[in-house]
Design a protein around this motif. Sequence first.
Motif, mmCIF file in Angstrom:
data_model
loop_
_atom_site.group_PDB
_atom_site.id
_atom_site.type_symbol
_atom_site.label_atom_id
_atom_site.label_comp_id
_atom_site.label_asym_id
_atom_site.label_seq_id
_atom_site.Cartn_x
_atom_site.Cartn_y
_atom_site.Cartn_z
ATOM 1 N N GLY A 346 0.805 -1.217 0.000
ATOM 2 C CA GLY A 346 0.000 0.000 0.000
ATOM 3 C C GLY A 346 0.841 1.271 0.000
ATOM 4 O O GLY A 346 2.046 1.262 -0.266
ATOM 5 N N GLY A 347 0.184 2.393 0.328
ATOM 6 C CA GLY A 347 0.781 3.715 0.189
ATOM 7 C C GLY A 347 2.054 3.928 0.978
ATOM 8 O O GLY A 347 2.912 4.729 0.583
ATOM 9 N N ALA A 348 2.212 3.226 2.085
ATOM 10 C CA ALA A 348 3.410 3.415 2.904
ATOM 11 C C ALA A 348 4.685 3.044 2.154
ATOM 12 O O ALA A 348 5.773 3.494 2.509
ATOM 13 C CB ALA A 348 3.300 2.580 4.185
ATOM 14 N N ALA A 349 4.558 2.209 1.122
ATOM 15 C CA ALA A 349 5.732 1.772 0.364
ATOM 16 C C ALA A 349 6.110 2.744 -0.745
ATOM 17 O O ALA A 349 7.104 2.535 -1.432
ATOM 18 C CB ALA A 349 5.475 0.389 -0.244
ATOM 19 N N LEU A 350 5.312 3.809 -0.913
ATOM 20 C CA LEU A 350 5.546 4.732 -2.026
ATOM 21 C C LEU A 350 6.586 5.797 -1.745
ATOM 22 O O LEU A 350 7.067 6.454 -2.664
ATOM 23 C CB LEU A 350 4.231 5.428 -2.409
ATOM 24 C CG LEU A 350 3.185 4.584 -3.145
ATOM 25 C CD1 LEU A 350 1.931 5.415 -3.369
ATOM 26 C CD2 LEU A 350 3.734 4.094 -4.474
ATOM 27 N N TYR A 351 6.907 6.011 -0.477
ATOM 28 C CA TYR A 351 7.808 7.120 -0.147
ATOM 29 C C TYR A 351 9.153 6.951 -0.823
ATOM 30 O O TYR A 351 9.764 5.881 -0.786
ATOM 31 C CB TYR A 351 7.972 7.244 1.371
ATOM 32 C CG TYR A 351 6.757 7.862 2.026
ATOM 33 C CD1 TYR A 351 6.583 9.249 2.035
ATOM 34 C CD2 TYR A 351 5.780 7.071 2.604
ATOM 35 C CE1 TYR A 351 5.466 9.818 2.623
ATOM 36 C CE2 TYR A 351 4.652 7.620 3.193
ATOM 37 C CZ TYR A 351 4.497 9.004 3.196
ATOM 38 O OH TYR A 351 3.376 9.560 3.772
ATOM 39 N N LYS A 352 9.619 8.034 -1.447
ATOM 40 C CA LYS A 352 10.846 8.001 -2.220
ATOM 41 C C LYS A 352 12.024 7.649 -1.319
ATOM 42 O O LYS A 352 12.180 8.198 -0.238
ATOM 43 C CB LYS A 352 11.077 9.354 -2.892
ATOM 44 C CG LYS A 352 12.136 9.316 -3.973
ATOM 45 C CD LYS A 352 12.116 10.587 -4.792
ATOM 46 C CE LYS A 352 13.199 10.580 -5.847
ATOM 47 N NZ LYS A 352 13.060 9.492 -6.807
#
Length: 394
Positions: A346-352
Motif C-alpha cells: 500500500g501507500g506506505a511503500a511509495l515514499y521516495k
Amino acid sequence: MSNYTVEKMEQIQQLLDGAVKVGKLAELEAQEAEKNASISENVVDLLKETQITRLLLPKKYGGPQIDLKTFAKIIRTVSYYNVSAGWLTYLFPLHNTLPSYLPPKSRDEVVNQGGLICDVFAPVGKAERDGDGFRISGTYNFASGVLFSDWVGLGVVMEHPDSDRPEFCMPIIPISEVTVVKNWDTFGLRGTGSNQVIADNVYVPLDRILRLEVMDSTRRPPEKDYDTEYPFYHVPFFSAFYIGFANIALGGAERALAEFKQLTEKRVRLMDNTRESESPRSQRVIAEATTEFRTAEALMEKYIQMLENYENENERTPGPAEFFAIRTKIIKSCVDIVVRLLLTLGGAALYKGGPIELILRDLISVGTHKTSLYEDSVASYGKELFGFNGETLG
C-alpha cells in the motif's frame, strides 16, 4: 580434494565476501548515488580492492578467472543490497573479457594499462578506413560507468578488411580520446552513471577493433595457442555476455521479498485491526511471489547449464533466441514480483528512497535494456521454435 580446489574455493569465498562489502557500502550511499546519478568513487575503489573488477581477466594477467556460476552469484549478491552497484559489478569485470578477443599485442596494451573498460554496443557510429586503421565517429548514449573508465568500446557496422561484407565490430578507444557528456538523468538505475560518449574522427588501429560477429560464431580468440580453460572461449559470446542482467533482477527481487516479509510481520491494518502476517491475504502473496522467484532462480540455473554444456556433442545446442527468452522471462518475473509486493504493502511503500520503491524503479529500468525486452524475446523465440531465424544475437 586437491590443494588447487581448496585454494579456488577460498578465493571464491573471498570474492563473495567482497561482494557483500561492496553491496553494503553502495546501500549506505544509495541516496547520494541517486542525487549524483552515479555510485561513488568509494564503491569503485572497493570493487578494485576486492579484485572483483579483475575476476574475468584471463589468468595469465593474474586474475582469478572464475566460472560463470560464480560470476552470476557475485552480481546477484551486490544487487541484493543495491541494484545500480550490481549493474556495475556486472559490467566492469565483464568488459575485461573484451580484450581477450584482441590480438595478443593489443590485449596486452589494454589489460596492462590497468584501467576499467565501458562500452556501448549499439552500432550508431561510422568507421572510415585510414591507412592501417579506421577513423571512428558517433554519439553514443548509455555508457555505464564511463566516469571511472579508461577505455570505451563503441559499436559500429564496418567493412573489416578480412571480410567480404559489412560486419558488427567494436573499436576499443582510450577515454582520453573521446568526449564524455554527463546526461544521465533517469527514472531508475541512476547510480550507474550511464552517460553519453562522443567520438569525433578518432583513429583506432586495426588490431584494437573487435570483430563481434566472428567472436560469437567461433567462440575463440584470434590466435591458435589460447587458454582452453577460459570460460568465455567455449560459449556463444553474446548469450554469455548478457548473463548479468537477469542476475541483477534476481538480487533485487530477493531483497524485495525480504523487505516485504519484515514490513508485513509488523503491520496491523487499521480498518480491521488484523495483524497482516496472520492474514491469508499477505500469506498468499508471499507464497506465490516466493514460488515465482524460485521458478526464476531455476531458469537461471538452466541458462548457465546451457552455456556450460554448449560444446558438449551429446547436448542439444540451444539457439540465441532461447537464451534471450529465458533471460527476459526471469527479468519480467522479478519485476512482476516487486510490483505485486508494493501494491500489497500500500501507500506506505511509495515514499521516495524506501527499499522497495528504489528496487522497483531499478528493476523496471533493467527490463527496458535492449537485451531485456520481453516482447522482443518471445517474438524471436517463436520464430526460432518454428525453424525460422530468430534475428537476435543472443
